[in-house]
Structures are given as structure tokens and as C-alpha cells.
Design an enzyme around this catalytic site. Structure first.
Site, PDB file in Angstrom:
ATOM      1  N   SER A 183       0.861  -1.175   0.000  1.00  0.00           N
ATOM      2  CA  SER A 183       0.000   0.000   0.000  1.00  0.00           C
ATOM      3  C   SER A 183       0.895   1.222   0.000  1.00  0.00           C
ATOM      4  O   SER A 183       2.099   1.106   0.242  1.00  0.00           O
ATOM      5  CB  SER A 183      -0.898   0.016   1.240  1.00  0.00           C
ATOM      6  OG  SER A 183      -1.725   1.154   1.255  1.00  0.00           O
ATOM      7  N   ARG A 243      -0.092  -3.837  -7.100  1.00  0.00           N
ATOM      8  CA  ARG A 243      -1.293  -4.454  -6.539  1.00  0.00           C
ATOM      9  C   ARG A 243      -2.515  -3.757  -7.101  1.00  0.00           C
ATOM     10  O   ARG A 243      -2.530  -2.533  -7.264  1.00  0.00           O
ATOM     11  CB  ARG A 243      -1.292  -4.329  -5.012  1.00  0.00           C
ATOM     12  CG  ARG A 243      -2.413  -5.101  -4.303  1.00  0.00           C
ATOM     13  CD  ARG A 243      -2.187  -6.592  -4.398  1.00  0.00           C
ATOM     14  NE  ARG A 243      -3.113  -7.359  -3.573  1.00  0.00           N
ATOM     15  CZ  ARG A 243      -4.273  -7.868  -4.002  1.00  0.00           C
ATOM     16  NH1 ARG A 243      -4.670  -7.664  -5.250  1.00  0.00           N
ATOM     17  NH2 ARG A 243      -5.026  -8.579  -3.182  1.00  0.00           N
ATOM     18  N   THR A 245      -6.845   1.406   4.692  1.00  0.00           N
ATOM     19  CA  THR A 245      -6.414   0.707   5.904  1.00  0.00           C
ATOM     20  C   THR A 245      -7.406   0.902   7.039  1.00  0.00           C
ATOM     21  O   THR A 245      -7.864  -0.058   7.675  1.00  0.00           O
ATOM     22  CB  THR A 245      -5.015   1.186   6.332  1.00  0.00           C
ATOM     23  OG1 THR A 245      -4.084   0.915   5.286  1.00  0.00           O
ATOM     24  CG2 THR A 245      -4.572   0.468   7.590  1.00  0.00           C
ATOM     25  N   CYS A 283       0.099  -6.368 -17.505  1.00  0.00           N
ATOM     26  CA  CYS A 283       0.786  -7.049 -16.406  1.00  0.00           C
ATOM     27  C   CYS A 283       2.067  -6.298 -16.062  1.00  0.00           C
ATOM     28  O   CYS A 283       2.897  -6.052 -16.937  1.00  0.00           O
ATOM     29  CB  CYS A 283       1.118  -8.490 -16.789  1.00  0.00           C
ATOM     30  SG  CYS A 283       2.157  -9.330 -15.568  1.00  0.00           S
ATOM     31  N   CYS A 287       4.875 -13.775 -11.202  1.00  0.00           N
ATOM     32  CA  CYS A 287       3.641 -13.126 -10.739  1.00  0.00           C
ATOM     33  C   CYS A 287       3.809 -12.514  -9.348  1.00  0.00           C
ATOM     34  O   CYS A 287       4.215 -13.188  -8.397  1.00  0.00           O
ATOM     35  CB  CYS A 287       2.502 -14.142 -10.733  1.00  0.00           C
ATOM     36  SG  CYS A 287       0.926 -13.493 -10.151  1.00  0.00           S
ATOM     37  N   CYS A 315      -0.766  -9.304  -8.247  1.00  0.00           N
ATOM     38  CA  CYS A 315      -1.482  -8.022  -8.289  1.00  0.00           C
ATOM     39  C   CYS A 315      -2.937  -8.193  -8.703  1.00  0.00           C
ATOM     40  O   CYS A 315      -3.760  -7.335  -8.426  1.00  0.00           O
ATOM     41  CB  CYS A 315      -0.766  -7.034  -9.212  1.00  0.00           C
ATOM     42  SG  CYS A 315      -0.985  -7.330 -10.977  1.00  0.00           S
ATOM     43  N   CYS A 332      -4.526  -9.102 -14.202  1.00  0.00           N
ATOM     44  CA  CYS A 332      -4.926  -9.935 -15.338  1.00  0.00           C
ATOM     45  C   CYS A 332      -6.330 -10.488 -15.153  1.00  0.00           C
ATOM     46  O   CYS A 332      -7.125 -10.550 -16.109  1.00  0.00           O
ATOM     47  CB  CYS A 332      -3.931 -11.068 -15.548  1.00  0.00           C
ATOM     48  SG  CYS A 332      -3.688 -12.144 -14.108  1.00  0.00           S
TER      49      CYS A 332
END
Length: 548
Positions: A49, A302, A338, A494, A517, A520, A523
């Protein structure tokens, strides 16, 4: 294994729920068994984050968090908001002309991963069992259709689907109530939304992709607590028509800054590459003045659930609750999720504990949670920001931004109109032959970098001899449909180089480099044919984010 409560995901929502459950049990002197399963190799490994953290929920959960050593050390000292006009020019926007939700007085620049590590320690001290490295792979149901618990994935299965020498079968974890807190686009949460039609009364969820780097910079350039936000270049111009997003630069502690770019995944040009937009953005003088001479130490990406209030699904179902970013509780007008995730977990813990303390044996649809949610500041927080994203999507950066200033600053988020955005993000790509190509500069290795060196800094690792966790519903679609229509956008959307079109003498071949990978989920969200499904890999795989 039998528990009173099983929690899927050791993020802020799951850990806050675990802590609140045990706090209540101790206060009531009641026995309670709570288990948290986490697919990352450790608590915090998969947490990414910005982050500027609003401590409102933390203040309620642990009023003495500062004395207990919570890793919120750097208070925000200054907000700066900019509009980037082009690759050289920037205009600072007076704070009075920005939405009030963008003001960060009283908040902290922090690592959410480190906060989750600290919350994990508090949970274990309260008696919660935490199992890192175990991926929840399947939802279990009772015969009446209510949620029974989850099953973790098998370990030691080869690419061919056959057990290897180190094969270990998964475990079934049964619970009276199961809390799903997997984060944005949770694999099991996605299934539950469909299974129980939880989104039938909601707008489609909308998403962004957030890409972030952590840098060590020259101490002379470091300004602890400085928070910079803005929009404009590089997401402007004819080749970026309809592309929304914004950047951030936060000065934390230890002479470190985090820099990132969020791009809404409703963009229409299939030639756009979020990763490359971010890399060239850092050459703008606004960022280069801090980053030049520094060292990039970590990288990650992310997806972000940013549909907000209008896209919230029903969060309860028989035997389970869907919480935090798994449900989409992020407040995008604040660019913060959060405090909202934590509060959703705490409300769920209160509803679950009340039911169990009254002798509930589980399996019910806890309507008491919905009542608590509607009576809470969380509901008010999200309701006031309900128009923020739809305004940007409908009216664009300029007019949408003006609408949001009026809504937030004059009406306090309660303007008597509700905007909706009912078109799914994946359905918005234009054909490649009708879209302008975007040419990206080569990385210089100083401010901008390539994908593979970036993935290396995310500490991503997967056991290569395992079934791919990126599953195609129809293996022919990438070449037969996506390539001729959209120039196969997966190789660009991606941010980790997972998808490639490899040219061979026999023709193009679609290649999936699943070991790259970073989880995130872009895709799974943006594929225009909705042909890619992200499922959990073997537990412990994926990134290991330090201080992110």
C-alpha cells in the site's frame, strides 16, 4: 481442524478482526479459538500500500498503540498537490482548492506491511493462531449451503498435477464463522460473490492498478512527513484519452521515500502499459529532484478496489462475512483503505462474538453486522465519497475534479445526487487498430528500469514445478481473439512480465511466466475476454515485500 472462527488473510481487516475477537473473549472470560491463514511466507509479505494511514480504527482497537511500539512513527507534516502539465512543467494546486479528503493532517506515512506484522504480533499475544505459508484454496460448505470453512492447498504437486516426493495434502479448517479478508479481488471472495449473488444490488466493482517503489535518497533531500499527490502527465494527451489516475510521493523515515502511480483499469487504449507509464513518470523534475542519486530498494504492484460505496456487495452470507478490500471498502476519495478495512474487521468481530456468546452454533447470515455497519462511521465515510470515482469516470479529470471539490468541500460529500458507473472495467478497451500506439522510452537504469529487474526487487519466488496459478478458460483465446483484436494487452497490463507473445518460426506463441507473478490480480480484472482466472499458488509463493 475445528475453530470458532477462521480468518482468511492476515491483512489489516483480518488481523483487526482477530484481535477484536480475542479482546472481547478475554473481557468476557470466555474461551474462543481463532485461526488466521495467510498465503504469504510471513505476515506482511504480500501487503502493499502507499501508505498514508489514518489511525482512526487503530485508535479504537489499541488506544495505546504508540506505547506498544506500533510502526507509525512519521506524522504527516505537509500536503502538496500538483497537476503535471507535461514532462517538464508542474503546477501546484492550493490546498484550499483540493478536496478536503486529500488533506492528511493527523495521519502517518508508514509501511502497511510493517503495521500488519505488528498487528500479527498483537493477535498472537492475545491467543490467535496464525498459519503463514498456507493458501486458502477452496471454500467448504455444509449440506444446507452455508459456509463450513476452507481447505488449504496441497503442497508438493508437480506441473503435471501429480504428487511429488514432498507432497503434503491440504487441511480442512472448519469454523462456526469464516471471515474472508483476502484483499482486493480475493480468489475465494470472487467465488462467494457469485455463489450468493452478493453484488446483485451493487454497481460493478471498479479497480485501479497501483505500482510502487521504495527508494533510499540523499538525506539532504529528505523531508520526513511530506506527502505529495497529483494527476496529469503522463496520463494525458490524445493517446491517453479517457485514462484516469494519479501519483504519490511520500517521505517516510530512515531517509526513504515511496513513489507510485495508480491507473484506473477502465482505460481504453490497449497499447497502454501501466508499468512503463510509471517508469517514465519518474523522470519528471517533480520526482527526479528527490530520486536522482538515490537507490531503488524495492518494487511491487497491486490492484485496488476503488468502486467504493456504490459497488459494495452484501457482506454477509450464511456462515461467513466478506470484509475489507475483499468487499471493496477502500475510500478512494482519500486514497486510503487501511482504516476502513480495519473497522470492517472490528465490526465483524463484534457481530460474531455477540452471536457466539449467545450460544450461536454458526452457519447463520449475521444481519447484526449489517446493522452495525450502517450505524458506524465506516458507512458514513464511504457514503460521503460515493461520487468520487464515478465523477472522474463520467466527466474526466478536469470536470470530475471540479465536481468532487464542490461535493466534498461545500456539501461534505452529501450533495443530493448519486452518480453511477455501470460499465465493467474489462469491457472498455478499444480495438488496437483504432487506438494510437504509445511509444515508451527505454529505461536508463538510474530513474527508470525494466520489468525483470523490478520483479527481482519484489523478492518474488514460486516453486517452478507446480501447476500454473494463472488459468485460461480457453487456451486458444489469447492468439485467436485477443491478439488480432487488442494486440494481446496482457503483455502490457501485467506489471511483472508474466504474459508474452513469443514469435517462433511456426507463428506466435502465448507464454505465461507464472513464476514472475507478484499477485497483483490485474490480469484477472482487465483481460477483455475474461479468460484469465487467478487462483492461489502453492502457499508461501509470491512476493516478499520488506517495508512496503
Amino acid at each position: 481442524m475445528e475453530f470458532d472462527v477462521v480468518i482468511v488473510g492476515a491483512g489489516p481487516a483480518g488481523l483487526s478482526a482477530a484481535c477484536r475477537l480475542m479482546q472481547q473473549a478475554q473481557a468476557a472470560e470466555q474461551e474462543l479459538t481463532v485461526c488466521v491463514v495467510e498465503k504469504g511466507s510471513e505476515v506482511g509479505a504480500h501487503i502493499l500500500s502507499g501508505a498514508v494511514i489514518e489511525p482512526r480504527a487503530l485508535n479504537e482497537l489499541f488506544p495505546d498503540w504508540a506505547d506498544q511500539g506500533a510502526p507509525l512513527k512519521t506524522a504527516v507534516t505537509e500536503d502538496q498537490i500538483y497537476l503535471l502539465k507535461d514532462e517538464q512543467r508542474a503546477r501546484r494546486i492550493p490546498n484550499a482548492l483540493a478536496p478536503k479528503t486529500m488533506h492528511n493532517h493527523g495521519n502517518y506515512v508508514a509501511s502497511l506491511g510493517n503495521l500488519c506484522r505488528w498487528l500479527g504480533e498483537q493477535a498472537e499475544a492475545l491467543g490467535v493462531e496464525i498459519f503463514p505459508g498456507f493458501a486458502a484454496a477452496e471454500v467448504l460448505y455444509h449440506e444446507d449451503g452455508s459456509v463450513k470453512g476452507i481447505a488449504t492447498g496441497d503442497m508438493g504437486v508437480g506441473r503435471d498435477g501429480q504428487p511429488k516426493g514432498n507432497y503434503t495434502p491440504g487441511m480442512e479448517l472448519h469454523a462456526k464463522y469464516t471471515l474472508f479478508t483476502e484483499g482486493c479481488r480475493g480468489h475465494l471472495g470472487k467465488q462467494l460473490i457469485k455463489q450468493f449473488a452478493l453484488d446483485k444490488d451493487a454497481d460493478p466493482q471498479h479497480y485501479g492498478i497501483g505500482i510502487k517503489e521504495l527508494w533510499d535518497i540523499d538525506p539532504a533531500k529528505h523531508q520526513p512527513g511530506l506527502v505529495v499527490h497529483g494527476a496529469g502527465w503522463p496520463l494525458c494527451g490524445k493517446d491517453h484519452a479517457g485514462t484516469n489516475g494519479g501519483f504519490f510521493l511520500y517521505h517516510g523515515d530512515n531517509n526513504q521515500v515511496v513513489v507510485g502511480l495508480i491507473i484506473d483499469l477502465n482505460y481504453s487504449n490497449p497499447w497502454l502499459s501501466p508499468f512503463d507509464e510509471f517508469q517514465r513518470m519518474k523522470h519528471h523534475p517533480l520526482f527526479a529532484q528527490y530520486l536522482e542519486g538515490g537507490k531503488r530498494v524495492s518494487y511491487g504492484a497491486r490492484a485496488i478496489a476503488k468502486g467504493g460505496f456504490n459497488s459494495l456487495p452484501k457482506m454477509t452470507m450464511p456462515g461467513a462475512l466478506l470484509l475489507g478490500c475483499d468487499a471493496g471498502t477502500l475510500n478512494f476519495s482519500k486514497i486510503k483503505g487501511t482504516h476502513t478495512s480495519m473497522k470492517s474487521g472490528m465490526l465483524a468481530a463484534e457481530a460474531v462474538f455477540e452471536a457466539l456468546a449467545a450460544g450461536d452454533e454458526g452457519g447463520k447470515d449475521l444481519v447484526s453486522f449489517t446493522e452495525k455497519f450502517k450505524d458506524s462511521w465506516l458507512y458514513d465515510d464511504l457514503f460521503r465519497s460515493r461520487n468520487f470515482g464515478p465523477a472522474m469516470h463520467k466527466f474526466g479529470t478536469w470536470l470530475g475534479g471540479a465536481f468532487n471539490v464542490i461535493d466534498q468541500n461545500l456539501f461534505g460529500g452529501k450533495i443530493p445526487v448519486t452518480l453511477h458507473d455501470t460499465r465493467a472495467d474489462y469491457a472498455q478497451l478499444n480495438p488496437a487498430d483504432q487506438s494510437p500506439r504509445i511509444e515508451y522510452p527505454k529505461p536508463d537504469g538510474k530513474l527508470s528500469f525494466d520489468k525483470l529487474s523490478s520483479v527481482f526487487l519484489s523478492n518474488t519466488n514460486h516453486e517452478e514445478d507446480q501447476p500454473s496459478h494463472l488459468q485460461l478458460t480457453d487456451g486458444s483465446i489469447p492468439l485467436a481473439k485477443n491478439l488480432p483484436t487488442w494486440a494481446e494487452p496482457a503483455q502490457r497490463f501485467c506489471p511483472a512480465g508474466v504474459y508474452e507473445i513469443v514469435e517462433e518460426s511456426s507463428g506466435p506463441r502465448f507464454q505465461i511466466n507464472a513464476q514472475n507473478c507478484v499477485h497483483c490480480k490485474t490480469c484477472d480484472i482487465k483481460d477483455p475476454s475474461q479468460n484469465i482466472t487467478w487462483v492461489v499458488p502453492e502457499g508461501g509463493g509470491g512476493p516478499v515485500y520488506p517495508n512496503m
